[in-house]
Design a protein around this motif. Structure first.
Motif, PDB file in Angstrom:
ATOM      1  N   THR A  23       0.780  -1.048  -0.044  1.00 45.80           N
ATOM      2  CA  THR A  23      -0.158  -0.062  -0.159  1.00 45.80           C
ATOM      3  C   THR A  23       0.986   1.279  -0.034  1.00 45.80           C
ATOM      4  OG1 THR A  23      -1.689  -1.197   0.878  1.00 45.80           O
ATOM      5  CG2 THR A  23      -1.788   1.222   1.194  1.00 45.80           C
ATOM      6  N   PHE A  24       1.926   1.167   0.843  1.00 52.53           N
ATOM      7  CA  PHE A  24       3.038   2.411   1.095  1.00 52.53           C
ATOM      8  C   PHE A  24       3.388   2.555  -0.569  1.00 52.53           C
ATOM      9  CE2 PHE A  24       7.000   4.369   1.584  1.00 52.53           C
ATOM     10  CZ  PHE A  24       6.615   5.400   2.152  1.00 52.53           C
ATOM     11  N   GLY A  25       3.937   1.459  -1.045  1.00 52.02           N
ATOM     12  CA  GLY A  25       4.729   1.556  -2.282  1.00 52.02           C
ATOM     13  C   GLY A  25       3.603   2.232  -3.335  1.00 52.02           C
ATOM     14  N   ALA A  26       2.205   1.787  -3.564  1.00 52.39           N
ATOM     15  CA  ALA A  26       1.415   2.156  -4.296  1.00 52.39           C
ATOM     16  C   ALA A  26       1.095   3.679  -4.231  1.00 52.39           C
ATOM     17  CB  ALA A  26       0.081   1.616  -4.099  1.00 52.39           C
ATOM     18  N   VAL A  27       1.179   4.233  -2.603  1.00 54.47           N
ATOM     19  CA  VAL A  27       1.073   5.580  -2.639  1.00 54.47           C
ATOM     20  C   VAL A  27       2.228   6.500  -3.404  1.00 54.47           C
ATOM     21  CG1 VAL A  27       0.816   7.452  -0.823  1.00 54.47           C
ATOM     22  CG2 VAL A  27      -0.358   5.421  -0.550  1.00 54.47           C
ATOM     23  N   VAL A  28       3.286   6.113  -3.222  1.00 56.08           N
ATOM     24  CA  VAL A  28       4.622   6.470  -3.565  1.00 56.08           C
ATOM     25  C   VAL A  28       4.266   6.742  -5.032  1.00 56.08           C
ATOM     26  CG1 VAL A  28       7.026   6.339  -3.815  1.00 56.08           C
ATOM     27  CG2 VAL A  28       6.035   5.773  -1.601  1.00 56.08           C
ATOM     28  N   GLN A  29       3.922   5.444  -5.547  1.00 54.37           N
ATOM     29  CA  GLN A  29       3.987   5.491  -7.171  1.00 54.37           C
ATOM     30  C   GLN A  29       2.949   6.533  -7.526  1.00 54.37           C
ATOM     31  OE1 GLN A  29       3.378   1.493  -8.871  1.00 54.37           O
ATOM     32  NE2 GLN A  29       3.293   2.397 -10.954  1.00 54.37           N
ATOM     33  N   ALA A  30       1.890   6.464  -7.095  1.00 56.58           N
ATOM     34  CA  ALA A  30       0.757   7.284  -7.474  1.00 56.58           C
ATOM     35  C   ALA A  30       1.077   8.775  -7.435  1.00 56.58           C
ATOM     36  CB  ALA A  30      -0.606   7.167  -6.729  1.00 56.58           C
ATOM     37  N   LEU A  31       1.827   9.082  -6.237  1.00 51.19           N
ATOM     38  CA  LEU A  31       2.416  10.414  -6.066  1.00 51.19           C
ATOM     39  C   LEU A  31       3.310  10.942  -7.130  1.00 51.19           C
ATOM     40  CD1 LEU A  31       2.451  10.737  -2.302  1.00 51.19           C
ATOM     41  CD2 LEU A  31       0.543  12.003  -3.785  1.00 51.19           C
ATOM     42  N   ARG A  32       4.199   9.849  -7.517  1.00 48.54           N
ATOM     43  CA  ARG A  32       5.426  10.415  -8.340  1.00 48.54           C
ATOM     44  C   ARG A  32       4.654  10.402  -9.887  1.00 48.54           C
ATOM     45  NH1 ARG A  32       7.345   6.897 -12.137  1.00 48.54           N
ATOM     46  NH2 ARG A  32       6.548   4.981 -10.982  1.00 48.54           N
ATOM     47  N   GLU A  33       3.784   9.725 -10.133  1.00 45.29           N
ATOM     48  CA  GLU A  33       3.400   9.695 -11.526  1.00 45.29           C
ATOM     49  C   GLU A  33       2.611  11.026 -11.550  1.00 45.29           C
ATOM     50  OE1 GLU A  33       1.092   5.805 -11.901  1.00 45.29           O
ATOM     51  OE2 GLU A  33       3.151   4.770 -12.410  1.00 45.29           O
ATOM     52  N   HIS A  34       1.885  11.408 -10.486  1.00 45.45           N
ATOM     53  CA  HIS A  34       0.888  12.511 -10.492  1.00 45.45           C
ATOM     54  C   HIS A  34       2.007  13.677 -10.590  1.00 45.45           C
ATOM     55  CE1 HIS A  34      -2.388  15.336  -9.813  1.00 45.45           C
ATOM     56  NE2 HIS A  34      -1.278  15.946  -8.595  1.00 45.45           N
ATOM     57  N   ALA A  35       3.104  13.736 -10.082  1.00 48.65           N
ATOM     58  CA  ALA A  35       4.069  14.818 -10.277  1.00 48.65           C
ATOM     59  C   ALA A  35       4.850  14.861 -11.676  1.00 48.65           C
ATOM     60  CB  ALA A  35       5.194  14.540  -9.070  1.00 48.65           C
ATOM     61  N   GLY A  36       4.736  13.708 -12.421  1.00 51.89           N
ATOM     62  CA  GLY A  36       5.221  13.554 -13.713  1.00 51.89           C
ATOM     63  C   GLY A  36       6.673  13.245 -13.830  1.00 51.89           C
ATOM     64  N   LEU A  37       7.220  12.447 -12.594  1.00 54.33           N
ATOM     65  CA  LEU A  37       8.481  12.138 -12.358  1.00 54.33           C
ATOM     66  C   LEU A  37       8.854  10.417 -12.647  1.00 54.33           C
ATOM     67  CD1 LEU A  37       9.236  13.786  -8.982  1.00 54.33           C
ATOM     68  CD2 LEU A  37       9.920  14.592 -11.105  1.00 54.33           C
ATOM     69  N   SER A  38       9.814  10.285 -13.273  1.00 56.55           N
ATOM     70  CA  SER A  38      10.150   9.036 -13.637  1.00 56.55           C
ATOM     71  C   SER A  38      10.715   8.440 -12.256  1.00 56.55           C
ATOM     72  CB  SER A  38      11.197   8.587 -14.686  1.00 56.55           C
ATOM     73  OG  SER A  38      12.466   9.188 -14.171  1.00 56.55           O
ATOM     74  N   ARG A  39      11.177   7.197 -12.053  1.00 54.27           N
ATOM     75  CA  ARG A  39      11.723   6.600 -10.881  1.00 54.27           C
ATOM     76  C   ARG A  39      13.196   7.055 -10.958  1.00 54.27           C
ATOM     77  NH1 ARG A  39       9.828   0.330 -11.359  1.00 54.27           N
ATOM     78  NH2 ARG A  39       7.830   0.482 -10.429  1.00 54.27           N
ATOM     79  N   ALA A  40      13.784   7.233 -11.890  1.00 56.50           N
ATOM     80  CA  ALA A  40      15.130   7.856 -11.817  1.00 56.50           C
ATOM     81  C   ALA A  40      15.277   9.339 -11.400  1.00 56.50           C
ATOM     82  CB  ALA A  40      15.701   7.630 -13.125  1.00 56.50           C
ATOM     83  N   GLU A  41      14.146  10.089 -11.821  1.00 55.92           N
ATOM     84  CA  GLU A  41      14.137  11.461 -11.389  1.00 55.92           C
ATOM     85  C   GLU A  41      13.897  11.710 -10.065  1.00 55.92           C
ATOM     86  OE1 GLU A  41      12.619  13.678 -15.603  1.00 55.92           O
ATOM     87  OE2 GLU A  41      11.182  12.593 -14.342  1.00 55.92           O
ATOM     88  N   LEU A  42      12.911  10.848  -9.424  1.00 51.66           N
ATOM     89  CA  LEU A  42      12.495  10.756  -8.041  1.00 51.66           C
ATOM     90  C   LEU A  42      13.900  10.334  -7.255  1.00 51.66           C
ATOM     91  CD1 LEU A  42      10.572  11.270  -5.483  1.00 51.66           C
ATOM     92  CD2 LEU A  42       9.689   8.809  -5.852  1.00 51.66           C
ATOM     93  N   GLY A  43      14.595   9.242  -7.604  1.00 57.71           N
ATOM     94  CA  GLY A  43      15.649   8.807  -6.809  1.00 57.71           C
ATOM     95  C   GLY A  43      16.745   9.966  -6.907  1.00 57.71           C
ATOM     96  N   GLU A  44      16.992  10.865  -7.797  1.00 59.66           N
ATOM     97  CA  GLU A  44      17.743  11.988  -7.725  1.00 59.66           C
ATOM     98  C   GLU A  44      17.354  12.877  -6.658  1.00 59.66           C
ATOM     99  OE1 GLU A  44      18.373  13.678 -11.522  1.00 59.66           O
ATOM    100  OE2 GLU A  44      19.290  11.855 -12.459  1.00 59.66           O
ATOM    101  N   ARG A  45      16.030  13.408  -6.523  1.00 57.63           N
ATOM    102  CA  ARG A  45      15.430  14.055  -5.416  1.00 57.63           C
ATOM    103  C   ARG A  45      15.590  13.582  -4.054  1.00 57.63           C
ATOM    104  NH1 ARG A  45      10.469  17.670  -8.224  1.00 57.63           N
ATOM    105  NH2 ARG A  45      11.418  17.662 -10.340  1.00 57.63           N
ATOM    106  N   VAL A  46      15.279  12.505  -3.980  1.00 55.85           N
ATOM    107  CA  VAL A  46      15.502  11.862  -2.571  1.00 55.85           C
ATOM    108  C   VAL A  46      16.992  11.097  -2.351  1.00 55.85           C
ATOM    109  CG1 VAL A  46      13.137  11.362  -2.534  1.00 55.85           C
ATOM    110  CG2 VAL A  46      14.592   9.450  -3.296  1.00 55.85           C
ATOM    111  N   ARG A  47      17.707  11.365  -3.172  1.00 56.54           N
ATOM    112  CA  ARG A  47      19.243  10.624  -3.090  1.00 56.54           C
ATOM    113  C   ARG A  47      19.325   9.339  -2.847  1.00 56.54           C
ATOM    114  NH1 ARG A  47      19.060  15.616  -0.269  1.00 56.54           N
ATOM    115  NH2 ARG A  47      19.554  14.559   1.932  1.00 56.54           N
ATOM    116  N   PHE A  48      18.292   8.352  -3.269  1.00 54.01           N
ATOM    117  CA  PHE A  48      18.362   6.958  -3.417  1.00 54.01           C
ATOM    118  C   PHE A  48      18.444   6.547  -4.989  1.00 54.01           C
ATOM    119  CE2 PHE A  48      16.856   7.551   0.731  1.00 54.01           C
ATOM    120  CZ  PHE A  48      17.504   6.406   1.514  1.00 54.01           C
TER     121      PHE A  48
END
Length: 281
Positions: A23-48
């Motif tokens: 459930t937590f993962g689905a929330v992260v994915q939904a918010l990321r997609e809503h923000a128009g970010l790829s996983r790599a782009e989110l990774g850069e912002r959260v430093r993971f």
């Protein structure tokens, strides 16, 4: 609550996903997609890494607190991730069939372990834990190895539990002779075993290589006592584990452990053997 029977706790040696993690993962994915970010782009912002982001979104990895805070900021500060993180219920790196036993561990007042496969997790060094984790197929991703090693080392905090838990360990000499991870890892392991065996609440016995009469031929076993003086047993196989709660079955395990104690070297002789092994070239 645990049923009063011998319970098969399932199969599958790798940790699986809990509903809260998915459930937590689905929330992260939904918010990321809503923000128009790829996983790599989110990774850069959260430093993971993008692989960590993927593991979190798929419910395979318990997110670090730093990940939660940085992702919250990167994805709009809605508060959704902080609230969702408060409901996560999984010890990362622990197989599903082990978690029921792990919960009982936290309230134990007595804990006994006989091992003939690997050094018990409570007594492992990080290097040894990593060596055995990467040795057993299937091949694991680095993050998966990190999770499993971290979970094993985290359990060692019970050695310092207040009130103290009375630990007894019986290990086969052959486990040390195997030199898992190489000579340096083994020397560090022996040093660690000597130190741990000096704890006031730890009794460590080594089963010598030559012992014709042996009560442990059916494999490893664990026993623990709860504050209400109830005993539980646990036994592990290749791809699953058994939580044993039936008093008759626990009694059999109790008898076997008592005989193993009489067959192994006493604690003082066990420490002497470890010191001789450590001094060997």
């Amino acid at each position: 609550m645990v049923a009063d029977s011998t319970v098969g706790a399932g199969t599958g040696g790798e940790p699986d996903c809990s509903d809260s993690l998915r459930t937590f993962g689905a929330v992260v994915q939904a918010l990321r997609e809503h923000a128009g970010l790829s996983r790599a782009e989110l990774g850069e912002r959260v430093r993971f890494s993008k692989h960590t982001v993927a593991s979190v979104e798929l419910g395979r990895r318990m997110p670090d607190p730093a990940f939660v805070e940085r992702a919250e900021e990167a994805l709009g500060n809605t508060g959704a991730l902080r609230k969702a993180a408060g409901h996560l219920a999984r010890q990362p790196g622990l197989a599903a069939w082990f978690r029921q036993w792990a919960r009982l561990e936290k309230s134990a007042i007595t804990y006994w372990t006989y091992e003939c496969r690997v050094i018990p997790g409570f007594l492992q060094t990080e290097a040894y834990a990593r060596a055995i984790t990467v040795s057993v197929p299937p091949v694991k991703e680095e993050e998966q190895v990190d999770d499993q090693v971290a979970a094993r080392l985290e359990r060692q905090q019970l050695l310092d539990h207040k009130p103290p838990i009375a630990f007894s360990f019986i290990i086969e000499q052959a486990l040390i002779e195997r030199t898992t991870g190489g000579d340096d890892v083994t020397r560090e392991l022996i040093d660690h075993l000597i130190v741990q065996s000096s704890r006031f609440n730890v009794e460590l016995q080594v089963m010598p290589l030559r012992q014709p009469d042996h009560a442990g031929f059916d494999g490893p076993l664990m026993l623990l006592e709860t504050p209400d003086h109830r005993w539980f047993g646990y036994a592990e196989g290749q791809r699953g584990g058994l939580l044993v709660t039936n008093p008759g079955e626990v009694s059999i395990m109790f008898q076997r452990y008592a005989k193993l104690r009489s067959q192994a070297l006493n604690p003082e002789d066990s420490r002497s053997l470890l010191k001789r092994m450590r001094g060997a070239p």
